[in-house]
Write a protein that holds these residues in place. Sequence first.
Motif, mmCIF file in Angstrom:
data_model
loop_
_atom_site.group_PDB
_atom_site.id
_atom_site.type_symbol
_atom_site.label_atom_id
_atom_site.label_comp_id
_atom_site.label_asym_id
_atom_site.label_seq_id
_atom_site.Cartn_x
_atom_site.Cartn_y
_atom_site.Cartn_z
ATOM 1 N N LYS A 29 12.030 0.872 -9.602
ATOM 2 C CA LYS A 29 11.143 -0.187 -9.136
ATOM 3 C C LYS A 29 10.698 -0.005 -7.680
ATOM 4 N N THR A 30 11.606 0.378 -6.785
ATOM 5 C CA THR A 30 11.217 0.530 -5.376
ATOM 6 C C THR A 30 10.208 1.659 -5.198
ATOM 7 N N TYR A 37 1.047 0.574 -3.573
ATOM 8 C CA TYR A 37 0.402 0.076 -2.355
ATOM 9 C C TYR A 37 0.009 -1.403 -2.456
ATOM 10 N N GLY A 38 0.853 -2.199 -3.114
ATOM 11 C CA GLY A 38 0.601 -3.635 -3.196
ATOM 12 C C GLY A 38 -0.443 -4.036 -4.225
ATOM 13 N N ASN A 39 -0.989 -3.107 -4.964
ATOM 14 C CA ASN A 39 -2.013 -3.373 -5.965
ATOM 15 C C ASN A 39 -1.334 -3.590 -7.321
ATOM 16 N N GLU A 40 -1.441 -4.788 -7.882
ATOM 17 C CA GLU A 40 -0.786 -5.116 -9.140
ATOM 18 C C GLU A 40 -1.286 -4.253 -10.297
ATOM 19 N N ASP A 41 -2.574 -3.956 -10.336
ATOM 20 C CA ASP A 41 -3.116 -3.107 -11.400
ATOM 21 C C ASP A 41 -2.530 -1.702 -11.330
ATOM 22 N N ILE A 46 1.240 2.545 -13.232
ATOM 23 C CA ILE A 46 2.342 3.481 -13.002
ATOM 24 C C ILE A 46 3.461 3.246 -14.009
ATOM 25 N N ILE A 47 3.764 1.989 -14.302
ATOM 26 C CA ILE A 47 4.792 1.686 -15.302
ATOM 27 C C ILE A 47 4.367 2.194 -16.673
#
Length: 59
Positions: A29-30, A37-41, A46-47
């Motif tokens: 997660k980290t 970079y703080g972008n939820e999308d 990435i997940i």
Amino acid sequence: MNNKSLYELGKLAQDGNEMAMMEIIKRKKTMIKRYSYGNEDQYQFIILKLIEGIQKFKF
């Protein structure tokens, strides 16, 4: 599941164990947050790629 290595978790996740997949995501997660970079999308992308990569990897 905390005492298993990433290799063991990967094999379990590839066999369909959702808890193993969640544990891998939790451990990474980290790193995922840092590279999104703080972008939820980007975080979700990435997940998604992590899950696809685990499913395709040959253990």
